[in-house]
Enzyme design. Structure first.
Site, mmCIF file in Angstrom:
data_model
loop_
_atom_site.group_PDB
_atom_site.id
_atom_site.type_symbol
_atom_site.label_atom_id
_atom_site.label_comp_id
_atom_site.label_asym_id
_atom_site.label_seq_id
_atom_site.Cartn_x
_atom_site.Cartn_y
_atom_site.Cartn_z
ATOM 1 N N GLY A 1 43.085 103.695 31.925
ATOM 2 C CA GLY A 1 44.505 104.003 31.845
ATOM 3 C C GLY A 1 45.352 103.527 32.999
ATOM 4 O O GLY A 1 46.547 103.806 33.049
ATOM 5 N N GLY B 1 40.496 98.992 31.132
ATOM 6 C CA GLY B 1 40.542 97.873 30.178
ATOM 7 C C GLY B 1 41.690 96.967 30.572
ATOM 8 O O GLY B 1 41.522 95.886 31.121
ATOM 9 N N TYR C 1 55.462 100.151 20.835
ATOM 10 C CA TYR C 1 55.642 101.053 21.986
ATOM 11 C C TYR C 1 56.940 100.808 22.746
ATOM 12 O O TYR C 1 57.112 101.360 23.831
ATOM 13 C CB TYR C 1 54.506 100.875 23.006
ATOM 14 C CG TYR C 1 53.114 100.878 22.444
ATOM 15 C CD1 TYR C 1 52.607 101.998 21.795
ATOM 16 C CD2 TYR C 1 52.284 99.771 22.578
ATOM 17 C CE1 TYR C 1 51.322 101.998 21.297
ATOM 18 C CE2 TYR C 1 50.995 99.767 22.087
ATOM 19 C CZ TYR C 1 50.519 100.881 21.444
ATOM 20 O OH TYR C 1 49.245 100.887 20.959
ATOM 21 N N CYS D 1 59.003 88.455 8.823
ATOM 22 C CA CYS D 1 60.138 88.823 7.990
ATOM 23 C C CYS D 1 60.599 90.251 8.237
ATOM 24 O O CYS D 1 60.593 91.070 7.319
ATOM 25 C CB CYS D 1 59.781 88.614 6.530
ATOM 26 S SG CYS D 1 59.666 86.868 6.179
ATOM 27 N N GLU D 2 60.926 90.558 9.472
ATOM 28 C CA GLU D 2 61.630 91.804 9.735
ATOM 29 C C GLU D 2 62.310 91.740 11.085
ATOM 30 O O GLU D 2 61.835 91.067 11.998
ATOM 31 C CB GLU D 2 60.713 93.013 9.582
ATOM 32 C CG GLU D 2 59.534 93.107 10.498
ATOM 33 C CD GLU D 2 58.740 94.384 10.187
ATOM 34 O OE1 GLU D 2 57.923 94.326 9.272
ATOM 35 O OE2 GLU D 2 58.983 95.406 10.852
ATOM 36 N N TYR E 1 45.332 94.365 24.636
ATOM 37 C CA TYR E 1 45.965 94.961 23.452
ATOM 38 C C TYR E 1 46.938 94.021 22.739
ATOM 39 O O TYR E 1 47.905 94.472 22.133
ATOM 40 C CB TYR E 1 46.651 96.286 23.824
ATOM 41 C CG TYR E 1 45.691 97.259 24.480
ATOM 42 C CD1 TYR E 1 44.656 97.823 23.733
ATOM 43 C CD2 TYR E 1 45.786 97.580 25.826
ATOM 44 C CE1 TYR E 1 43.752 98.701 24.327
ATOM 45 C CE2 TYR E 1 44.895 98.455 26.424
ATOM 46 C CZ TYR E 1 43.879 99.012 25.666
ATOM 47 O OH TYR E 1 42.988 99.873 26.254
HETATM 48 N N1 LLP Z 1 38.665 104.865 27.922
HETATM 49 C C1 LLP Z 1 39.077 105.491 26.810
HETATM 50 C C2 LLP Z 1 38.307 106.638 26.317
HETATM 51 C C3 LLP Z 1 40.208 105.048 26.130
HETATM 52 O O1 LLP Z 1 40.597 105.678 25.042
HETATM 53 C C4 LLP Z 1 40.924 103.931 26.637
HETATM 54 C C5 LLP Z 1 42.097 103.435 25.938
HETATM 55 C C6 LLP Z 1 40.454 103.304 27.788
HETATM 56 C C7 LLP Z 1 39.318 103.810 28.423
HETATM 57 C C8 LLP Z 1 41.112 102.097 28.379
HETATM 58 O O2 LLP Z 1 42.436 102.300 28.743
HETATM 59 P P1 LLP Z 1 43.211 101.168 29.590
HETATM 60 O O3 LLP Z 1 42.583 101.114 30.954
HETATM 61 O O4 LLP Z 1 43.054 99.871 28.869
HETATM 62 O O5 LLP Z 1 44.620 101.638 29.587
HETATM 63 N N2 LLP Z 1 47.076 100.066 22.495
HETATM 64 C C9 LLP Z 1 47.679 100.757 23.622
HETATM 65 C C10 LLP Z 1 46.647 101.334 24.530
HETATM 66 C C11 LLP Z 1 45.689 102.245 23.839
HETATM 67 C C12 LLP Z 1 44.624 102.749 24.756
HETATM 68 C C13 LLP Z 1 43.575 103.456 24.024
HETATM 69 N N3 LLP Z 1 42.522 103.930 24.852
HETATM 70 C C14 LLP Z 1 48.582 99.783 24.363
HETATM 71 O O6 LLP Z 1 48.692 98.645 23.932
HETATM 72 O O7 LLP Z 1 49.212 100.140 25.341
#
Ligand code: LLP
Length: 463
Positions: A278, A322, A364, A391-392, A421
């Site tokens: 996160g 991530g 988002y 198309c939007e 992502y």
């Molecule tokens: N660990 C768990 C249990 C998670 O659910 C997530 C992300 C991560 C690690 C990695 O989080 P990161 O370091 O990448 O923020 N699609 C959204 C983000 C969804 C994240 C879901 N879980 C976006 O594009 O911002």
């Protein structure tokens, strides 16, 4: 009025959202290192290069749109996380941000572990040779088939997300004659946002088992009784794109509190905690992310302090970044198709991709930066909106951007910080084909995920 007749000025205050920077940067050709991959720069002709390859060559060879990923930067960031946390902690890259077999190999070589959250991600990891014991398996509704495959493969941990899953995994492990290492994911009642966190009395979301009402403690109690499970620790993930460490502080405090309760009730000190991912990255110059060593120091200190206060042995910490690893390492390369000035508003610049390769802006309200990369320009800045070909009208890639007013069809634009992502959330909306991922390093480019073809599309359509 020509496009260049309404550059930056007071009028922009009317059409820009509140709080948005309202003046263009002094020089539109400058690439802020904060939002671009490490090896990105402009050559003497003003063309942007990455990993020693210029974007015009990339566009000619691989077409547009394309995700261009700086391999050296990816490896450097992975290594920085690994080094920051040291030998007494584990870093699990969150594959949901972006996963491919090349990425799995880089992670393996750089000594990182991998978090997967579906059978597809698990298959990708295993097919690229990631040792199963370095894989963590996540998800709030893993199918029995997925659990079976994960246990059989010997994944290092399964993160249990519900009472049903505790029993399900125990049963499957036992039927395979195994004892599966598991963590229990809890929701600590901290909702983290970018610059704030709100402590909530109860969690209103689908993940994990609430700490509130003794539910998490009850989950641990049940898991400890099952022969098919080896409970190795507690897991907490509080959110995404977080800059403020105070949410982690509250989470660590509550996780350690649970470890203490478990010790007091069962005489067991669980050896591990995972604080999730996160950590935020810079999408625009306004964002100020923390470095991995600062994050490691803060988390280690928080956990150490809390454990000392609770008279617990400090557990082994793991984290799951991530976005913070892959996000900044890639940009999306687009070709401009049309330029449409709307009098008194802004100029709409249409590119050859859109919400199918980057849904984050629509989903988002995410903010991105953008730059003209096929040449430098001395033209005045114009307020632009970069939109796709879908198309939007919500098909927006970059909501508010300043681009040179001489922008024209055929120019190449790049949107930085699209490593996380974007490809992993890409779709075939309007039967648009998903772009390739091209990795560059030391003057060489290679496709690591190829462009989709119409044949790929039609293969699934069995008539
Ligand atoms: N660990 C768990 C249990 C998670 O659910 C997530 C992300 C991560 C690690 C990695 O989080 P990161 O370091 O990448 O923020 N699609 C959204 C983000 C969804 C994240 C879901 N879980 C976006 O594009 O911002």
């Amino acid at each position: 009025m020509s496009r260049s007749a309404h550059p930056a000025g007071p009028r922009h205050a009317d059409v820009l959202p509140e709080g948005h920077y309202s003046a263009p940067p002094a020089d539109l050709n400058v690439l802020d290192q904060k939002v671009w991959a490490q090896t990105v720069g402009r050559n003497d002709d003003g063309v942007v290069t990455v990993g020693g390859v210029d974007v015009k060559t990339l566009a000619e060879e691989y077409g547009t749109p394309a995700y261009v990923l700086d391999e050296a930067d990816f490896r450097a960031r992975a290594r920085a996380w690994r080094t920051a946390f040291g030998a007494d902690a584990d870093v699990f890259y969150a594959g949901k941000a972006f996963l491919s077999r090349a990425v799995v190999r880089w992670l393996d070589e750089e000594g990182l572990n991998l978090d997967v959250c579906s059978g597809g991600e698990l298959a990708t990891a295993l097919s690229a040779g990631m040792p199963a014991e370095r894989i963590a398996f996540h998800g709030n509704n893993k199918s029995t088939e997925e659990i079976h495959r994960a246990v059989e493969a010997g994944v290092g941990r399964i993160v249990l997300d519900s009472f049903q899953e505790i029993v399900r995994v125990a049963h499957i492990a036992q039927s395979l004659g195994k004892r599966q290492r598991v963590q229990i994911r809890i929701t600590v009642g901290v909702e983290a946002h970018t610059h704030e966190f709100i402590a909530t009395a109860h969690e209103d979301q689908k993940f994990g088992i609430p700490l509130a009402g003794g539910q998490a403690a009850e989950a641990v109690r049940r898991a400890l009784q099952l022969d098919g499970l080896e409970v190795i620790g507690i897991h907490s993930h509080i959110g995404s794109q977080i800059f403020d460490m105070s949410g982690f502080e509250v989470a660590a405090h509550r996780v350690v509190g649970l470890l203490k309760d478990i010790r007091d009730e069962h005489g067991v000190e669980l050896p591990e905690i995972d604080l999730g991912g996160g950590l935020g990255i810079a999408y625009t110059s306004a964002d100020d992310p923390r470095e991995p060593h600062e994050i490691a120091k803060a988390l280690t200190e928080i956990v150490g302090r809390e454990c000392e206060a609770a008279r617990l042995r400090t557990p082994r910490i793991s984290v799951e970044p991530g976005r913070a690893i892959v996000g900044p390492t890639a940009f999306t390369l687009y070709e401009v198709g049309t330029v449409k000035p709307l009098e008194g508003l802004r100029t709409y610049v249409s590119v050859d991709g859109g919400m199918s390769d980057n849904i984050r802006t629509a989903l988002y309200d995410a903010e991105y930066s953008v730059a003209l990369v096929s040449r430098a320009s001395d033209a005045e800045p114009m307020l632009a909106r970069v939109v796709g070909k879908h198309c939007e009208s919500g098909d927006i890639v970059v909501k508010d951007a300043f681009l040179p007013a001489d922008l024209a069809p055929g120019d190449l634009l790049a949107v930085p910080a699209t490593g996380a992502y974007c490809r992993s959330m890409a779709s075939n909306y309007n039967h648009v084909l998903r772009p390739p991922v091209v990795a560059v390093k030391d003057g060489e480019a290679r496709v690591i995920v190829r462009r989709e073809t119409e044949e790929d599309l039609l293969r699934l359509d069995v008539g």
